[in-house]
Design an enzyme around this catalytic site. Structure first.
Site, PDB file in Angstrom:
ATOM      1  N   LYS A  55       0.808  -1.235   0.000  1.00 31.32           N
ATOM      2  CA  LYS A  55       0.000   0.000   0.000  1.00 31.32           C
ATOM      3  C   LYS A  55       0.836   1.279   0.000  1.00 31.32           C
ATOM      4  O   LYS A  55       0.417   2.295  -0.523  1.00 31.32           O
ATOM      5  CB  LYS A  55      -0.966  -0.003   1.181  1.00 31.32           C
ATOM      6  CG  LYS A  55      -2.114  -0.982   0.996  1.00 31.32           C
ATOM      7  CD  LYS A  55      -3.226  -0.750   1.999  1.00 31.32           C
ATOM      8  CE  LYS A  55      -4.432  -1.615   1.688  1.00 31.32           C
ATOM      9  NZ  LYS A  55      -4.246  -3.025   2.102  1.00 31.32           N
ATOM     10  N   GLU A  89     -10.618   6.583   4.762  1.00 28.93           N
ATOM     11  CA  GLU A  89     -11.160   5.647   5.730  1.00 28.93           C
ATOM     12  C   GLU A  89     -10.173   4.494   5.856  1.00 28.93           C
ATOM     13  O   GLU A  89      -9.313   4.309   4.998  1.00 28.93           O
ATOM     14  CB  GLU A  89     -12.517   5.100   5.264  1.00 28.93           C
ATOM     15  CG  GLU A  89     -12.437   4.030   4.184  1.00 28.93           C
ATOM     16  CD  GLU A  89     -12.033   4.572   2.807  1.00 28.93           C
ATOM     17  OE1 GLU A  89     -12.155   5.802   2.593  1.00 28.93           O
ATOM     18  OE2 GLU A  89     -11.592   3.767   1.954  1.00 28.93           O
ATOM     19  N   SER A 108       1.755  -9.816  -0.920  1.00 30.72           N
ATOM     20  CA  SER A 108       1.395  -8.396  -0.798  1.00 30.72           C
ATOM     21  C   SER A 108       1.738  -7.784   0.553  1.00 30.72           C
ATOM     22  O   SER A 108       1.906  -6.576   0.654  1.00 30.72           O
ATOM     23  CB  SER A 108      -0.092  -8.214  -1.094  1.00 30.72           C
ATOM     24  OG  SER A 108      -0.885  -9.078  -0.291  1.00 30.72           O
TER      25      SER A 108
HETATM   26  C1  LIG Z   1      -5.098  -4.098   1.692  1.00 30.82           C
HETATM   27  C2  LIG Z   1      -4.385  -5.333   1.413  1.00 30.82           C
HETATM   28  C3  LIG Z   1      -4.770  -6.196   0.356  1.00 30.82           C
HETATM   29  C4  LIG Z   1      -5.993  -5.976  -0.478  1.00 30.82           C
HETATM   30  O1  LIG Z   1      -6.006  -4.819  -1.265  1.00 30.82           O
HETATM   31  P1  LIG Z   1      -5.800  -4.859  -2.852  1.00 30.82           P
HETATM   32  O2  LIG Z   1      -6.170  -3.491  -3.274  1.00 30.82           O
HETATM   33  O3  LIG Z   1      -6.714  -5.904  -3.406  1.00 30.82           O
HETATM   34  O4  LIG Z   1      -4.393  -5.182  -3.103  1.00 30.82           O
HETATM   35  C5  LIG Z   1      -4.000  -7.319   0.113  1.00 30.82           C
HETATM   36  N1  LIG Z   1      -2.917  -7.608   0.855  1.00 30.82           N
HETATM   37  C6  LIG Z   1      -2.517  -6.812   1.874  1.00 30.82           C
HETATM   38  C7  LIG Z   1      -1.304  -7.202   2.660  1.00 30.82           C
HETATM   39  C8  LIG Z   1      -3.238  -5.651   2.196  1.00 30.82           C
HETATM   40  O5  LIG Z   1      -2.833  -4.874   3.210  1.00 30.82           O
END
Ligand SMILES: *Cc1c(COP(=O)(O)O)cnc(C)c1O
Length: 407
Positions: free
Chosen positions: A94, A116, A383
């Site tokens: 993010k 938010e 992610s």
């Molecule tokens: C917020 C988040 C997601 C989901 O958000 P996307 O916009 O679909 O990427 C996935 N993995 C992690 C670690 C997150 O913090």
């Protein structure tokens, strides 16, 4: 037939095929148009790109490595590689778009960014970017989530953000979106609403995608150097869809690469309210200012959604994903809570990497593909890291994995 996904989409009104666009009150459209033109003028601006690259390298720690997960690979029979977004500063992907949005806001002369947050991940990344760039930051959060996600609330406060508790309705993410929107409308001239995924009205799905596309750009080159070729399969989890589109974008035009988006099947994919598999179970509709697949209740309102991964429970999805589903370029699959938790422990115990429960959905699907006989290479977007999830996972599932609560 060569389709130029990357450069032709979205069109000038923000449409990916029939999806996307901007459905907002007229007075807000004017402000959003200003964001669109500011973004268009700076996206090719060298000073902007240099500032962002410098922060990616020296602040976030990019490029994030690709790790060849050999232990997991030999267990499952496929060849698994992980793009390590979990190693970024703040622990997830993010930060990539939060920095981009914060620099844009500052260049537009805004003094405050707001958003938010549900589980607090977007809030922490945004508070971080705001602090670094000298902007004020308001984070709207439901009272239920404030209690549940205490460590992230404390992090945001340490970083100097103002937490605005939301006390109406179910006091969770949906109400926080409504309140943040109200807060934004009070002063859209000095404030910038930093959307946390590839959702919302145009230009956000395009802009957040562009900021996240660094992930795929790096991965394409890194993978080639490591394995000599493109990956056979690319896999990412889908909440709003930002980490997935960030990795997919560099590979969209290479049709030899199979792309998989993994949605949360939660507790029960056949029961409304117990999953958040928008592309699998939803239908086209308009919410939060854009058209996409969405999960609707009998009144046509956004359905209650659920996943063990709070970052994945959103009743809509980025419009580009809806388009990619319809044209068949990406396959969207589902993984349930139990499968995700199993994968969470597999990666932890095979490779010594504790993944975010969100990312564990992508791992679980890779393992499933391998079980079905796929022996090719798989590049998974890891992610985020799982530190935020450990207490919750152990409380709910630890016993099944030999973790004693009495220690
Ligand atoms: C917020 C988040 C997601 C989901 O958000 P996307 O916009 O679909 O990427 C996935 N993995 C992690 C670690 C997150 O913090």
């Amino acid at each position: 037939m060569k389709k130029s996904f990357k450069h032709s989409l979205p069109d000038e009104f923000g449409y990916f095929g029939e999806y996307g666009g901007s459905f907002v009150p007229e007075e807000l459209q004017q402000i959003i148009d200003e964001i669109t033109s500011a973004y268009k003028s700076i996206r090719r601006d060298k000073a902007f790109q240099d500032e962002l690259s410098d922060l990616y390298q020296h602040y976030v720690g990019r490029p994030s490595p690709i790790f060849h997960a050999k232990n997991l690979s030999s267990k499952c029979g496929a060849d698994i590689y992980l793009k390590r977004e979990d190693l970024n500063h703040t622990g997830a992907h993010k930060i990539n778009h939060c920095l981009g949005e914060a620099i844009l806001a500052k260049k537009m002369g805004k003094t405050k960014i707001l958003a938010e947050t549900g589980a607090g991940q977007h809030g922490v990344a945004l508070a971080t970017a705001a602090t670094l760039l000298g902007l004020k930051c308001d984070i709207y959060m439901g009272e239920v989530d404030i209690r549940k996600e205490h460590p992230n609330v404390v992090r945001m406060q340490i970083l100097g953000a103002t937490i605005i508790p939301v006390s109406h309705g179910r006091r969770t993410l949906k109400e926080a979106v409504d309140s943040a929107f109200e807060g934004y409308l009070k002063d859209p001239v000095n404030q910038f609403y930093a959307i946390g995924s590839v959702v919302g009205p145009h230009p956000f799905p395009m802009m957040v995608r562009d900021f996240q596309s660094i992930v795929g750009k790096e991965a394409k080159q890194q993978f080639k150097e490591m394995a000599g070729d493109s990956p056979d399969n690319i896999i990412a989890c889908i909440g709003g869809g930002s980490n997935a589109i960030g990795l997919f974008t560099a590979f969209l035009e290479d049709e030899s690469v199979r792309l998989y988006g993994v949605e949360p099947a939660g507790k029960n994919i056949d029961r409304a309210g117990e999953h958040a598999a928008t592309l699998t179970k939803g239908e086209p509709g308009i919410m939060h200012g854009f058209k996409s697949y969405m999960l609707k209740d009998s009144q046509g309102e956004p359905q209650e959604v659920y996943s063990v991964a709070s970052g994945l429970d959103y009743p809509s999805v980025g419009p580009q994903h809806s388009y990619l589903k319809d044209i068949g370029r990406v396959e969207y699959k589902t993984i349930n809570d139990r499968e995700a938790i199993d994968a969470f422990f597999s990666l932890s115990r095979q490779e010594g990497i504790i993944p975010a429960v969100e990312s564990a959905h992508a791992i679980a699907f890779a393992l499933k593909l391998a079980q079905q006989g796929e022996q090719g290479t798989m590049l998974i977007n890891l992610s985020g890291r799982g530190d935020k999830d450990i207490d919750f996972v152990v409380e709910g599932y630890g016993g099944d994995y030999g973790i004693s609560e009495s220690l």
